[in-house]
Design an enzyme around this catalytic site. Sequence first.
Site, PDB file in Angstrom:
ATOM      1  N   SER A  96       0.866  -1.189   0.000  1.00  0.00           N
ATOM      2  CA  SER A  96       0.000   0.000   0.000  1.00  0.00           C
ATOM      3  C   SER A  96       0.897   1.232   0.000  1.00  0.00           C
ATOM      4  CB  SER A  96      -0.870   0.004   1.261  1.00  0.00           C
ATOM      5  OG  SER A  96      -1.485   1.267   1.448  1.00  0.00           O
ATOM      6  N   TYR A 151      -2.039  -1.461  10.764  1.00  0.00           N
ATOM      7  CA  TYR A 151      -2.209  -1.760   9.328  1.00  0.00           C
ATOM      8  C   TYR A 151      -1.060  -1.176   8.503  1.00  0.00           C
ATOM      9  CZ  TYR A 151      -3.967  -1.658   4.573  1.00  0.00           C
ATOM     10  OH  TYR A 151      -4.081  -1.803   3.209  1.00  0.00           O
TER      11      TYR A 151
HETATM   12  N1  LIG Z   1      -8.879  -0.772  -0.941  1.00  0.00           N
HETATM   13  C1  LIG Z   1      -7.837   0.016  -0.677  1.00  0.00           C
HETATM   14  O1  LIG Z   1      -7.974   1.262  -0.574  1.00  0.00           O
HETATM   15  C2  LIG Z   1      -6.453  -0.581  -0.570  1.00  0.00           C
HETATM   16  C3  LIG Z   1      -5.354   0.293  -0.708  1.00  0.00           C
HETATM   17  C4  LIG Z   1      -4.074  -0.234  -0.594  1.00  0.00           C
HETATM   18  C5  LIG Z   1      -3.891  -1.594  -0.383  1.00  0.00           C
HETATM   19  N2  LIG Z   1      -4.984  -2.419  -0.258  1.00  0.00           N
HETATM   20  C6  LIG Z   1      -4.736  -3.846  -0.022  1.00  0.00           C
HETATM   21  O2  LIG Z   1      -5.327  -4.573  -1.071  1.00  0.00           O
HETATM   22  C7  LIG Z   1      -5.571  -5.921  -0.643  1.00  0.00           C
HETATM   23  C8  LIG Z   1      -6.971  -6.324  -1.065  1.00  0.00           C
HETATM   24  O3  LIG Z   1      -7.912  -5.543  -0.347  1.00  0.00           O
HETATM   25  P1  LIG Z   1      -9.229  -4.977  -1.025  1.00  0.00           P
HETATM   26  O4  LIG Z   1      -9.124  -3.508  -1.059  1.00  0.00           O
HETATM   27  O5  LIG Z   1      -9.538  -5.701  -2.273  1.00  0.00           O
HETATM   28  O6  LIG Z   1     -10.283  -5.305   0.129  1.00  0.00           O
HETATM   29  P2  LIG Z   1     -11.497  -6.359   0.202  1.00  0.00           P
HETATM   30  O7  LIG Z   1     -12.436  -6.128  -0.919  1.00  0.00           O
HETATM   31  O8  LIG Z   1     -12.004  -6.259   1.595  1.00  0.00           O
HETATM   32  O9  LIG Z   1     -10.789  -7.761  -0.029  1.00  0.00           O
HETATM   33  C9  LIG Z   1     -10.047  -8.415   0.978  1.00  0.00           C
HETATM   34  C10 LIG Z   1      -9.908  -9.880   0.612  1.00  0.00           C
HETATM   35  O10 LIG Z   1      -9.125 -10.536   1.620  1.00  0.00           O
HETATM   36  C11 LIG Z   1      -9.806 -11.715   2.010  1.00  0.00           C
HETATM   37  N3  LIG Z   1      -9.513 -12.081   3.385  1.00  0.00           N
HETATM   38  C12 LIG Z   1      -9.734 -11.327   4.508  1.00  0.00           C
HETATM   39  N4  LIG Z   1      -9.407 -12.026   5.590  1.00  0.00           N
HETATM   40  C13 LIG Z   1      -8.990 -13.251   5.167  1.00  0.00           C
HETATM   41  C14 LIG Z   1      -8.526 -14.424   5.821  1.00  0.00           C
HETATM   42  N5  LIG Z   1      -8.417 -14.481   7.169  1.00  0.00           N
HETATM   43  N6  LIG Z   1      -8.199 -15.500   5.073  1.00  0.00           N
HETATM   44  C15 LIG Z   1      -8.323 -15.459   3.737  1.00  0.00           C
HETATM   45  N7  LIG Z   1      -8.728 -14.383   3.050  1.00  0.00           N
HETATM   46  C16 LIG Z   1      -9.058 -13.282   3.760  1.00  0.00           C
HETATM   47  C17 LIG Z   1     -11.283 -11.379   1.831  1.00  0.00           C
HETATM   48  O11 LIG Z   1     -12.037 -12.578   1.624  1.00  0.00           O
HETATM   49  P3  LIG Z   1     -12.951 -13.332   2.704  1.00  0.00           P
HETATM   50  O12 LIG Z   1     -13.598 -12.285   3.570  1.00  0.00           O
HETATM   51  O13 LIG Z   1     -13.922 -14.083   1.847  1.00  0.00           O
HETATM   52  O14 LIG Z   1     -12.024 -14.222   3.451  1.00  0.00           O
HETATM   53  C18 LIG Z   1     -11.244 -10.585   0.537  1.00  0.00           C
HETATM   54  O15 LIG Z   1     -11.257 -11.448  -0.567  1.00  0.00           O
HETATM   55  C19 LIG Z   1      -5.331  -5.924   0.866  1.00  0.00           C
HETATM   56  O16 LIG Z   1      -4.059  -6.475   1.145  1.00  0.00           O
HETATM   57  C20 LIG Z   1      -5.358  -4.448   1.235  1.00  0.00           C
HETATM   58  O17 LIG Z   1      -4.586  -4.180   2.381  1.00  0.00           O
HETATM   59  C21 LIG Z   1      -6.251  -1.940  -0.355  1.00  0.00           C
END
Ligand SMILES: NC(=O)c1ccc[n+]([C@@H]2O[C@H](COP(=O)([O-])OP(=O)(O)OC[C@H]3O[C@@H](n4cnc5c(N)ncnc54)[C@H](OP(=O)(O)O)[C@@H]3O)[C@@H](O)[C@H]2O)c1
Length: 266
Positions: free
Chosen positions: A145, A158
């Site tokens: 991130s 985080y």
């Molecule tokens: N959105 C942003 O602004 C942003 C910015 C920078 C970086 N990121 C990073 O991008 C990545 C993806 O996040 P996203 O934004 O796409 O959020 P998201 O839509 O909430 O997706 C998160 C994913 O992680 C899975 N997950 C959560 N806990 C888990 C566990 N214990 N075991 C297995 N899978 C798990 C969730 O699936 P289940 O709930 O089905 O397990 C979901 O598929 C993350 O690493 C986040 O830190 C996001």
Amino acid sequence: MRRIDYRHQTVIVTGASSGLGAEFARQLAARRSNLVLVARRADRLQNLADDLTRTHGVTVTVVARDLGLPDAGRTLRAELESRGIHATGLVNNAGFGSHDPFRDENPERLQSMIALNVAALVDLSHAYIDPLTSAGNGFLINVASILGYQPTPYLSVYGATKAFVLSFTESLWEETRGTGLRVLAVCPGAVETEFYDAAGSQSADYGSKRATVDHVVKTALDTLDRRSAPPSVITNGRPLALASKVLPRRLVVSAMGWMARRAMHA
Ligand SMILES: NC(=O)c1ccc[n+]([C@@H]2O[C@H](COP(=O)([O-])OP(=O)(O)OC[C@H]3O[C@@H](n4cnc5c(N)ncnc54)[C@H](OP(=O)(O)O)[C@@H]3O)[C@@H](O)[C@H]2O)c1
């Protein structure tokens, strides 16, 4: 290095049940990679798998798994190999954040965050570093991130997990140079996903504009394909990350705290 031939790959995508992970799965399937989709919500993974198989004719395996459990990487590799599935690509994307003053955070939730964002990512990377390297055309993408570039008051744990992912992945980029394995840390700014629901706060974006998952994943895959790919890529929100490189540390931390408080009370 040559462009990646995705048609001969089997790629594990963690956190594929929503957001960036689901989009990585869609864009990799469109490039004809076979996939292993991992997350906890089996129904979502299965719906996506059915859709991608129907649309692109690729083989998609679903593994419903809590990656926050110990030894997540080694366990997954053993299970997949016992089923004859040998991955050549890995996208460590699963992760979540929590947006609160540190003293108000639930300590168990913080442990789960570190277990998923850090421990599972390291264990998966270690479990797969040899097979990905010997694949000859393999790749490892770790989703960090822009918050990994500076301290993040009110998202303190985080942001620290993402600083870990960025530092760790860039080290692997150097260690594996010349082996044929491509390694990339992807550093998105705010992205429109379910991340903010999971974090329990829509203001965890520090009030910045959110990019689309399509833009972030396309930028990541295009960067990986570059002849001389860098160790990390900022997909959006670049000014924040760049400011932290040039401004005094004390100013950066204070500014991040001010932005977070302003977003919380907006
Ligand atoms: N959105 C942003 O602004 C942003 C910015 C920078 C970086 N990121 C990073 O991008 C990545 C993806 O996040 P996203 O934004 O796409 O959020 P998201 O839509 O909430 O997706 C998160 C994913 O992680 C899975 N997950 C959560 N806990 C888990 C566990 N214990 N075991 C297995 N899978 C798990 C969730 O699936 P289940 O709930 O089905 O397990 C979901 O598929 C993350 O690493 C986040 O830190 C996001």
